[in-house]
Scaffold this motif. Structure first.
Motif, PDB file in Angstrom:
ATOM      1  N   GLY A  95       0.849  -1.224  -0.069  1.00 50.10           N
ATOM      2  CA  GLY A  95      -0.054   0.058  -0.089  1.00 50.10           C
ATOM      3  C   GLY A  95       0.939   1.282   0.123  1.00 50.10           C
ATOM      4  N   HIS A  96       2.142   1.165   0.610  1.00 49.78           N
ATOM      5  CA  HIS A  96       2.833   2.387   0.788  1.00 49.78           C
ATOM      6  C   HIS A  96       3.218   3.053  -0.712  1.00 49.78           C
ATOM      7  N   ASN A  97       3.235   2.041  -1.724  1.00 50.17           N
ATOM      8  CA  ASN A  97       3.746   2.398  -3.212  1.00 50.17           C
ATOM      9  C   ASN A  97       2.674   3.368  -3.672  1.00 50.17           C
ATOM     10  N   VAL A 132      15.927   8.606  13.408  1.00 52.73           N
ATOM     11  CA  VAL A 132      16.018   7.549  14.094  1.00 52.73           C
ATOM     12  C   VAL A 132      14.531   6.934  14.264  1.00 52.73           C
ATOM     13  N   HIS A 133      14.310   5.854  14.852  1.00 56.82           N
ATOM     14  CA  HIS A 133      13.109   5.272  14.668  1.00 56.82           C
ATOM     15  C   HIS A 133      12.143   5.935  15.661  1.00 56.82           C
ATOM     16  N   GLY A 134      11.029   6.575  15.398  1.00 59.42           N
ATOM     17  CA  GLY A 134       9.925   7.262  16.128  1.00 59.42           C
ATOM     18  C   GLY A 134      10.397   8.569  16.621  1.00 59.42           C
ATOM     19  N   SER A 166       3.838   3.186  18.420  1.00 57.60           N
ATOM     20  CA  SER A 166       4.629   2.318  19.527  1.00 57.60           C
ATOM     21  C   SER A 166       5.914   3.238  19.791  1.00 57.60           C
ATOM     22  N   ILE A 167       7.085   3.022  19.311  1.00 55.10           N
ATOM     23  CA  ILE A 167       8.548   3.951  19.816  1.00 55.10           C
ATOM     24  C   ILE A 167       8.142   5.316  19.826  1.00 55.10           C
ATOM     25  N   GLY A 168       7.381   5.962  18.812  1.00 57.10           N
ATOM     26  CA  GLY A 168       7.382   7.463  18.628  1.00 57.10           C
ATOM     27  C   GLY A 168       6.059   8.133  19.357  1.00 57.10           C
ATOM     28  N   SER A 226       5.639   8.502   8.336  1.00 49.64           N
ATOM     29  CA  SER A 226       5.690   7.428   9.330  1.00 49.64           C
ATOM     30  C   SER A 226       5.048   6.028   9.155  1.00 49.64           C
ATOM     31  N   GLY A 227       5.356   5.349   9.978  1.00 50.12           N
ATOM     32  CA  GLY A 227       4.553   4.199  10.062  1.00 50.12           C
ATOM     33  C   GLY A 227       3.815   4.012  11.093  1.00 50.12           C
ATOM     34  N   ASP A 228       2.716   2.924  11.372  1.00 47.35           N
ATOM     35  CA  ASP A 228       1.949   2.757  12.810  1.00 47.35           C
ATOM     36  C   ASP A 228       3.006   2.312  13.834  1.00 47.35           C
ATOM     37  N   GLY A 229       4.141   1.689  13.607  1.00 41.55           N
ATOM     38  CA  GLY A 229       4.892   1.346  14.531  1.00 41.55           C
ATOM     39  C   GLY A 229       5.853   2.657  14.956  1.00 41.55           C
ATOM     40  N   ASP A 230       6.364   3.266  13.855  1.00 45.28           N
ATOM     41  CA  ASP A 230       7.259   4.389  14.009  1.00 45.28           C
ATOM     42  C   ASP A 230       6.419   5.568  14.982  1.00 45.28           C
ATOM     43  N   THR A 231       5.056   5.664  14.892  1.00 41.53           N
ATOM     44  CA  THR A 231       4.212   6.514  15.379  1.00 41.53           C
ATOM     45  C   THR A 231       3.768   6.116  16.605  1.00 41.53           C
ATOM     46  N   ASP A 237      -0.312   3.042   7.645  1.00 41.34           N
ATOM     47  CA  ASP A 237      -0.835   2.198   8.905  1.00 41.34           C
ATOM     48  C   ASP A 237      -1.111   0.663   8.196  1.00 41.34           C
ATOM     49  N   ASN A 238      -0.304  -0.207   8.405  1.00 40.79           N
ATOM     50  CA  ASN A 238      -0.587  -1.610   8.135  1.00 40.79           C
ATOM     51  C   ASN A 238      -0.973  -2.427   9.368  1.00 40.79           C
ATOM     52  N   GLY A 239      -0.975  -1.906  10.535  1.00 42.89           N
ATOM     53  CA  GLY A 239      -1.060  -2.566  11.782  1.00 42.89           C
ATOM     54  C   GLY A 239       0.119  -3.692  12.198  1.00 42.89           C
ATOM     55  N   VAL A 240       1.147  -3.670  11.541  1.00 41.35           N
ATOM     56  CA  VAL A 240       2.398  -4.424  11.832  1.00 41.35           C
ATOM     57  C   VAL A 240       3.761  -3.705  11.557  1.00 41.35           C
ATOM     58  N   TYR A 241       4.718  -4.141  12.151  1.00 40.78           N
ATOM     59  CA  TYR A 241       6.133  -3.986  11.831  1.00 40.78           C
ATOM     60  C   TYR A 241       6.644  -4.271  10.515  1.00 40.78           C
ATOM     61  N   GLY A 242       6.212  -4.008   9.322  1.00 42.57           N
ATOM     62  CA  GLY A 242       6.414  -4.539   8.266  1.00 42.57           C
ATOM     63  C   GLY A 242       8.109  -5.007   8.129  1.00 42.57           C
ATOM     64  N   LEU A 243       9.026  -3.876   8.176  1.00 45.03           N
ATOM     65  CA  LEU A 243      10.290  -4.046   7.936  1.00 45.03           C
ATOM     66  C   LEU A 243      10.941  -5.267   9.015  1.00 45.03           C
ATOM     67  N   THR A 244      10.603  -5.505  10.121  1.00 45.45           N
ATOM     68  CA  THR A 244      10.831  -6.360  10.981  1.00 45.45           C
ATOM     69  C   THR A 244      10.092  -7.794  11.066  1.00 45.45           C
ATOM     70  N   LYS A 245       9.426  -7.930   9.917  1.00 45.33           N
ATOM     71  CA  LYS A 245       8.817  -9.085   9.596  1.00 45.33           C
ATOM     72  C   LYS A 245       7.412  -9.224  10.280  1.00 45.33           C
ATOM     73  N   GLY A 280      10.924   8.378   9.782  1.00 45.46           N
ATOM     74  CA  GLY A 280      11.692   7.525  10.975  1.00 45.46           C
ATOM     75  C   GLY A 280      12.324   6.534  10.230  1.00 45.46           C
ATOM     76  N   ILE A 281      12.044   5.172  10.805  1.00 45.05           N
ATOM     77  CA  ILE A 281      12.563   3.916  10.281  1.00 45.05           C
ATOM     78  C   ILE A 281      11.061   3.067  10.005  1.00 45.05           C
ATOM     79  N   GLY A 282      11.135   2.242   8.978  1.00 47.55           N
ATOM     80  CA  GLY A 282      10.435   1.244   8.782  1.00 47.55           C
ATOM     81  C   GLY A 282      10.420   1.376   7.268  1.00 47.55           C
ATOM     82  N   CYS A 283       9.456   0.237   6.515  1.00 48.98           N
ATOM     83  CA  CYS A 283       9.308   0.404   4.955  1.00 48.98           C
ATOM     84  C   CYS A 283       8.674   1.595   4.657  1.00 48.98           C
ATOM     85  N   SER A 284       7.519   2.030   5.487  1.00 47.67           N
ATOM     86  CA  SER A 284       7.033   3.515   5.308  1.00 47.67           C
ATOM     87  C   SER A 284       7.827   4.463   5.293  1.00 47.67           C
ATOM     88  N   SER A 285       8.763   4.397   6.211  1.00 48.87           N
ATOM     89  CA  SER A 285       9.846   5.520   6.203  1.00 48.87           C
ATOM     90  C   SER A 285      10.914   5.653   5.194  1.00 48.87           C
TER      91      SER A 285
HETATM   92  C1  LIG Z   1      15.637   2.277  18.146  1.00 51.58           C
HETATM   93  C2  LIG Z   1      15.080   1.302  17.114  1.00 51.58           C
HETATM   94  N1  LIG Z   1      14.309   0.167  17.781  1.00 51.58           N
HETATM   95  C3  LIG Z   1      13.802  -0.888  17.196  1.00 51.58           C
HETATM   96  C4  LIG Z   1      14.055  -0.860  15.593  1.00 51.58           C
HETATM   97  C5  LIG Z   1      13.556  -2.080  14.807  1.00 51.58           C
HETATM   98  N2  LIG Z   1      12.677  -1.585  13.896  1.00 51.58           N
HETATM   99  C6  LIG Z   1      12.875  -1.121  12.697  1.00 51.58           C
HETATM  100  S1  LIG Z   1      11.588  -0.677  11.616  1.00 51.58           S
HETATM  101  C7  LIG Z   1      10.612  -1.341  13.109  1.00 51.58           C
HETATM  102  C8  LIG Z   1       9.108  -1.136  12.988  1.00 51.58           C
HETATM  103  C9  LIG Z   1       8.316  -0.392  11.765  1.00 51.58           C
HETATM  104  O1  LIG Z   1       7.186  -0.521  11.709  1.00 51.58           O
HETATM  105  P1  LIG Z   1       6.206   0.471  10.995  1.00 51.58           P
HETATM  106  O2  LIG Z   1       6.561   1.958  11.632  1.00 51.58           O
HETATM  107  O3  LIG Z   1       4.878   0.119  11.287  1.00 51.58           O
HETATM  108  O4  LIG Z   1       6.737   0.621   9.440  1.00 51.58           O
HETATM  109  P2  LIG Z   1       6.418  -0.517   8.199  1.00 51.58           P
HETATM  110  O5  LIG Z   1       7.524  -1.141   8.041  1.00 51.58           O
HETATM  111  O6  LIG Z   1       5.047  -1.268   8.701  1.00 51.58           O
HETATM  112  O7  LIG Z   1       6.049   0.396   7.090  1.00 51.58           O
HETATM  113  C10 LIG Z   1      11.188  -1.748  14.169  1.00 51.58           C
HETATM  114  C11 LIG Z   1      10.712  -2.145  15.276  1.00 51.58           C
HETATM  115  C12 LIG Z   1      14.953   0.116  15.282  1.00 51.58           C
HETATM  116  N3  LIG Z   1      15.262   0.270  13.987  1.00 51.58           N
HETATM  117  N4  LIG Z   1      15.389   1.194  16.086  1.00 51.58           N
END
Ligand SMILES: Cc1ncc(C[n+]2csc(CCOP(=O)(O)OP(=O)(O)O)c2C)c(N)n1
Ligand code: SF4
Ligand SMILES: [Mg+2]
Length: 349
Positions: free
Chosen positions: A36-38, A84-86, A115-117, A108-113, A137-145, A63-68
């Protein structure tokens, strides 16, 4: 002997600042086919092109993630910062305060926003900083499987069969409560709605928060997921039909009296929200939260523009900043001289 000349190729179509759409594109995506991000990147390209936004004025923050990662796949001519993530909100706040002429687009992603962020997200929303903040928003941390994120619905199922036993955070409810002034939800598969909302977001002066359900085809598109294409097609409930008329297009929109709400944006553009059901007032925070809660109880995914407020001052207004961006002020203005330092030291004695 008669000679034939080949006609020159037609000039590419350009937007109001003379740029072809090619100038808004990015690198070739490395995300999974069907992610969906594409589709969201494509809507950003179309909206920025149609609004005639100078790419050099845009800062793509993430931040960090497939979305980011996705800012690499649109608007190559813009500035980009993968934080950095979040932590994208604080970096974006700094960048916008340093140069108020920039147009900040936070991805951002749902995890990036959520959870950590989430701590940084909260403070960004309460400041009404001019930024377009998008959650893919995909409800999962896509990048970390594919682990559940904090927006995953109660009872939704991972591919492995694991059930989510925690209630979700609704980022739109949070953003409205905290002070964001343009809040909506859309779906990456709803091209028309997302396109109109993205253009309205560009016209808004203040914090825009768009939560865009964006299915992860690799880890969260199966039976039992509530962020899959199938689930969204079956459960998306649009609050309004969203249309947008930019200030530079003199189009009069016709609608029957009482069937649409027209919001005049800061630049004079018009956001037209055609009611699909009962009266809905997008300037009423309480009503917005109520409708969101109601939709959760009914098991619907409500989309549309939930809240718009064009009156609240932005963070830039509140700080009473100079019109000239801080980053362009000369050192003679920004650096106090030795006498000022001595005076401060004297006061501390
Ligand atoms: C400080 C830190 N903690 C954990 C990670 C591992 N990590 C990388 S991406 C990610 C989650 C990404 O999820 P989301 O933001 O929903 O993006 P998506 O990949 O689903 O688009 C995590 C936990 C990291 N990179 N840095
Ligand atoms: S793993 Fe999921 S979120 Fe990441 S690129 Fe693939 S489909 Fe998209
Ligand atoms: Mg995610």
């Amino acid at each position: 002997m008669a000679t034939t000349t080949t006609p020159p190729p037609p000039a590419p179509k350009v937007n109001r600042i003379g740029l072809p759409v090619l100038e808004y594109k990015g690198g070739k995506t490395t995300l999974c086919a069907g992610c969906g991000h594409n589709a969201i990147s494509e809507r950003i390209i179309d909206a920025m092109y149609e609004m005639g936004v100078p790419p050099e004025r845009v800062i793509k923050m993430s931040g960090i993630g497939c979305s980011s990662k996705s800012p690499a796949y649109f608007m190559n001519r813009s500035h980009s910062f993968n934080s950095v993530h979040g932590r994208m909100p604080s970096v974006t706040t700094g960048a916008v305060l340093a140069n108020r002429n920039l147009i900040a687009l936070g991805i951002s992603g749902d995890g990036d926003t959520a959870s950590i962020g989430v701590g940084q997200f909260v403070h960004l929303m309460r400041r009404n900083l001019p930024v377009i903040y998008i959650i893919e928003d995909n409800g999962v941390y896509g990048l970390t499987k594919g682990q559940f994120s904090a927006t995953a619905d109660l009872g939704s199922k991972l591919k492995t069969g694991v059930l989510n036993d925690l209630p979700p955070i609704d980022t739109c409810e949070m953003a409205i409560t905290l002070g964001a002034t343009f809040v909506g939800r859309s779906f990456s598969g709803d091209k028309r709605q997302l396109h109109a909302m993205m253009k309205a977001a560009i016209a808004h002066n203040g914090t825009v928060m768009l939560d865009i359900v964006s299915p992860c085809v690799t880890f969260n598109d199966h039976e039992g997921s509530t962020k899959s294409y199938k689930y969204m097609k079956e459960h998306e409930e649009a609050l309004q039909e969203v249309s947008f008329v930019p200030h530079f297009e003199d189009i009069s929109v016709e609608y029957e009296a009482g069937t649409a709400t027209e919001v005049t944006m800061h630049d004079g553009s018009k956001l037209v929200l055609r009611k699909l059901e009962e009266e809905y007032d997008p300037s009423n925070k309480i009503e917005a939260i109520h409708r969101l809660n109601q939709s959760h109880a009914k098991g619907e995914v409500l989309t549309g523009v939930f809240y718009v407020n064009t009156k609240t001052p932005t963070f830039i207004d509140l700080l009473n900043m100079t019109d000239q961006p801080l980053a362009t002020l000369p050192e003679s203005v920004t650096r106090p001289g030795r006498e000022v330092l001595e005076q401060v030291m004297e006061e501390l004695r």
